[in-house]
Design a protein around this motif. Structure first.
Motif, PDB file in Angstrom:
ATOM      1  N   GLY A 102       6.145   3.118   2.050  1.00  0.00           N
ATOM      2  CA  GLY A 102       5.202   4.139   1.617  1.00  0.00           C
ATOM      3  C   GLY A 102       4.053   3.539   0.828  1.00  0.00           C
ATOM      4  O   GLY A 102       4.202   2.487   0.190  1.00  0.00           O
ATOM      5  N   PRO A 103       2.897   4.173   0.814  1.00  0.00           N
ATOM      6  CA  PRO A 103       1.725   3.635   0.121  1.00  0.00           C
ATOM      7  C   PRO A 103       1.861   3.587  -1.392  1.00  0.00           C
ATOM      8  O   PRO A 103       1.167   2.798  -2.053  1.00  0.00           O
ATOM      9  CB  PRO A 103       0.599   4.578   0.539  1.00  0.00           C
ATOM     10  N   ASP A 104       2.743   4.410  -1.961  1.00  0.00           N
ATOM     11  CA  ASP A 104       2.880   4.457  -3.418  1.00  0.00           C
ATOM     12  C   ASP A 104       3.945   3.513  -3.961  1.00  0.00           C
ATOM     13  O   ASP A 104       4.158   3.445  -5.171  1.00  0.00           O
ATOM     14  CB  ASP A 104       3.198   5.891  -3.866  1.00  0.00           C
ATOM     15  N   GLU A 105       4.612   2.778  -3.091  1.00  0.00           N
ATOM     16  CA  GLU A 105       5.644   1.843  -3.540  1.00  0.00           C
ATOM     17  C   GLU A 105       5.000   0.667  -4.287  1.00  0.00           C
ATOM     18  O   GLU A 105       3.901   0.238  -3.945  1.00  0.00           O
ATOM     19  CB  GLU A 105       6.440   1.316  -2.353  1.00  0.00           C
ATOM     20  N   PRO A 106       5.686   0.138  -5.312  1.00  0.00           N
ATOM     21  CA  PRO A 106       5.129  -1.004  -6.042  1.00  0.00           C
ATOM     22  C   PRO A 106       5.152  -2.276  -5.210  1.00  0.00           C
ATOM     23  O   PRO A 106       5.950  -2.410  -4.279  1.00  0.00           O
ATOM     24  CB  PRO A 106       6.046  -1.120  -7.256  1.00  0.00           C
ATOM     25  N   ALA A 107       4.284  -3.215  -5.571  1.00  0.00           N
ATOM     26  CA  ALA A 107       4.189  -4.475  -4.837  1.00  0.00           C
ATOM     27  C   ALA A 107       5.508  -5.232  -4.854  1.00  0.00           C
ATOM     28  O   ALA A 107       5.880  -5.869  -3.862  1.00  0.00           O
ATOM     29  CB  ALA A 107       3.073  -5.332  -5.431  1.00  0.00           C
ATOM     30  N   SER A 108       6.233  -5.171  -5.967  1.00  0.00           N
ATOM     31  CA  SER A 108       7.511  -5.895  -6.054  1.00  0.00           C
ATOM     32  C   SER A 108       8.521  -5.356  -5.048  1.00  0.00           C
ATOM     33  O   SER A 108       9.290  -6.115  -4.461  1.00  0.00           O
ATOM     34  CB  SER A 108       8.075  -5.807  -7.469  1.00  0.00           C
ATOM     35  N   ALA A 109       8.520  -4.039  -4.831  1.00  0.00           N
ATOM     36  CA  ALA A 109       9.433  -3.447  -3.847  1.00  0.00           C
ATOM     37  C   ALA A 109       9.066  -3.907  -2.445  1.00  0.00           C
ATOM     38  O   ALA A 109       9.946  -4.168  -1.609  1.00  0.00           O
ATOM     39  CB  ALA A 109       9.388  -1.924  -3.934  1.00  0.00           C
ATOM     40  N   ALA A 110       7.765  -4.017  -2.185  1.00  0.00           N
ATOM     41  CA  ALA A 110       7.317  -4.494  -0.878  1.00  0.00           C
ATOM     42  C   ALA A 110       7.728  -5.946  -0.664  1.00  0.00           C
ATOM     43  O   ALA A 110       8.175  -6.319   0.429  1.00  0.00           O
ATOM     44  CB  ALA A 110       5.800  -4.354  -0.766  1.00  0.00           C
ATOM     45  N   ALA A 111       7.599  -6.770  -1.702  1.00  0.00           N
ATOM     46  CA  ALA A 111       7.993  -8.177  -1.588  1.00  0.00           C
ATOM     47  C   ALA A 111       9.478  -8.304  -1.302  1.00  0.00           C
ATOM     48  O   ALA A 111       9.904  -9.124  -0.473  1.00  0.00           O
ATOM     49  CB  ALA A 111       7.621  -8.923  -2.870  1.00  0.00           C
ATOM     50  N   ARG A 112      10.290  -7.490  -1.976  1.00  0.00           N
ATOM     51  CA  ARG A 112      11.738  -7.521  -1.733  1.00  0.00           C
ATOM     52  C   ARG A 112      12.065  -7.108  -0.303  1.00  0.00           C
ATOM     53  O   ARG A 112      12.932  -7.696   0.356  1.00  0.00           O
ATOM     54  CB  ARG A 112      12.462  -6.614  -2.727  1.00  0.00           C
ATOM     55  N   LYS A 113      11.369  -6.084   0.181  1.00  0.00           N
ATOM     56  CA  LYS A 113      11.645  -5.598   1.532  1.00  0.00           C
ATOM     57  C   LYS A 113      11.255  -6.639   2.578  1.00  0.00           C
ATOM     58  O   LYS A 113      11.974  -6.847   3.566  1.00  0.00           O
ATOM     59  CB  LYS A 113      10.885  -4.285   1.782  1.00  0.00           C
ATOM     60  N   LEU A 114      10.143  -7.310   2.365  1.00  0.00           N
ATOM     61  CA  LEU A 114       9.744  -8.380   3.276  1.00  0.00           C
ATOM     62  C   LEU A 114      10.804  -9.472   3.327  1.00  0.00           C
ATOM     63  O   LEU A 114      11.137  -9.992   4.393  1.00  0.00           O
ATOM     64  CB  LEU A 114       8.404  -8.975   2.835  1.00  0.00           C
ATOM     65  N   ALA A 115      11.331  -9.823   2.144  1.00  0.00           N
ATOM     66  CA  ALA A 115      12.335 -10.889   2.066  1.00  0.00           C
ATOM     67  C   ALA A 115      13.647 -10.467   2.720  1.00  0.00           C
ATOM     68  O   ALA A 115      14.244 -11.219   3.498  1.00  0.00           O
ATOM     69  CB  ALA A 115      12.562 -11.284   0.610  1.00  0.00           C
ATOM     70  N   VAL A 116      14.113  -9.262   2.406  1.00  0.00           N
ATOM     71  CA  VAL A 116      15.394  -8.783   2.930  1.00  0.00           C
ATOM     72  C   VAL A 116      15.340  -8.614   4.450  1.00  0.00           C
ATOM     73  O   VAL A 116      16.273  -8.983   5.170  1.00  0.00           O
ATOM     74  CB  VAL A 116      15.777  -7.451   2.257  1.00  0.00           C
ATOM     75  N   GLU A 117      14.240  -8.055   4.940  1.00  0.00           N
ATOM     76  CA  GLU A 117      14.116  -7.792   6.377  1.00  0.00           C
ATOM     77  C   GLU A 117      13.721  -9.040   7.158  1.00  0.00           C
ATOM     78  O   GLU A 117      13.854  -9.078   8.388  1.00  0.00           O
ATOM     79  CB  GLU A 117      13.086  -6.679   6.627  1.00  0.00           C
ATOM     80  N   GLY A 118      13.200 -10.051   6.454  1.00  0.00           N
ATOM     81  CA  GLY A 118      12.792 -11.278   7.126  1.00  0.00           C
ATOM     82  C   GLY A 118      11.614 -11.092   8.053  1.00  0.00           C
ATOM     83  O   GLY A 118      11.529 -11.709   9.117  1.00  0.00           O
ATOM     84  N   VAL A 119      10.649 -10.231   7.654  1.00  0.00           N
ATOM     85  CA  VAL A 119       9.471  -9.966   8.476  1.00  0.00           C
ATOM     86  C   VAL A 119       8.215 -10.446   7.753  1.00  0.00           C
ATOM     87  O   VAL A 119       8.233 -10.734   6.558  1.00  0.00           O
ATOM     88  CB  VAL A 119       9.343  -8.463   8.809  1.00  0.00           C
ATOM     89  N   ARG A 120       7.118 -10.528   8.488  1.00  0.00           N
ATOM     90  CA  ARG A 120       5.855 -11.020   7.929  1.00  0.00           C
ATOM     91  C   ARG A 120       4.963  -9.906   7.416  1.00  0.00           C
ATOM     92  O   ARG A 120       4.032 -10.162   6.662  1.00  0.00           O
ATOM     93  CB  ARG A 120       5.082 -11.815   8.986  1.00  0.00           C
TER      94      ARG A 120
END
Length: 226
Positions: A102-120
């Motif tokens: 979602g657009p309102d999620e914090p940057a740290s949550a996005a970084a964690r999701k990128l790492a967990v999902e293993g996507v770019r």
């Protein structure tokens, strides 16, 4: 001291295709753009899949199509590459599901999701699931482009003065290449600990060298009577 949210870092103009987009057109889009994947959206603008360069390569891997197809015991990724090798449209070769945020999620949550999902990249969707942007690893790294002087002013204003009510002359704040050094004396140990943690949590801070001292250890409970 809010950290940046997804909407402040994402790319709003997203090149996208629909499921019926021909294979060669998808190749041309990726070859001409500065990105390695394109979302596939439905008629309502909701992402239903992603086509990356890796999704297109099986067409070359299985060139000629003369090899026998994978057996029922073959790995899932092997069967998927075989299917993609025979695809002619974006829907045929796309990967699902789409990893969104979602657009309102914090940057740290996005970084964690990128790492967990293993996507770019993460595709940003609104409350109705419609595509509104894309957030890449590179976009998240922009927080580290904040200048040293800007970081120094933010630490003094938001951490020392507004949060801890520390006099400007009590703590020296130095920032070099994003690495913060704190020197000085704060009244309570708990406040010194808070100063370090809040400084470390600021977007753009690479590391913190804590040389703070304190006048009173208010975390020491050994002298208290139970």
């Amino acid at each position: 001291m809010r950290e940046p949210d997804v909407v402040s870092l994402m790319t709003r103009e997203v090149v996208k295709v629909d499921g019926g987009t021909p294979f060669k057109e998808v190749v041309a889009i990726l070859a001409d753009g500065a990105f390695s994947a394109v979302p596939v959206v439905d008629t309502d603008g909701r992402p239903v899949g992603v086509v990356s360069e890796a999704d297109l390569l099986p067409k070359e891997e299985y060139r000629g199509g003369t090899e026998p197809g994978p057996s029922v015991f073959a790995r899932r990724d092997t069967r998927q590459r075989w299917r993609q090798a025979h695809g002619t449209t974006a829907a045929d070769v796309m990967t699902t599901p789409v990893i969104t945020i979602g657009p309102d999620e914090p940057a740290s949550a996005a970084a964690r999701k990128l790492a967990v999902e293993g996507v770019r990249r993460l595709f940003v969707v609104d409350a109705d699931g419609r595509l509104v942007g894309v957030l890449s690893r590179r976009d998240l790294l922009k927080v580290f482009l904040r200048g040293d002087e800007e970081l120094r002013r933010t630490i003094i204003r938001d951490v020392m003065q507004r949060t801890l009510w520390v006099k400007p002359t009590a703590v020296e704040v130095e920032v070099v290449d994003g690495v913060v050094t704190l020197r000085g004396t704060i009244e309570r140990r708990s406040e010194a600990d808070i100063a370090r943690r809040l400084t470390q949590a600021l977007p753009g801070v690479v590391d913190v060298h804590d040389h703070l001292s304190y006048s009173w250890d208010d975390t020491d409970t050994s002298h208290r009577i139970g």
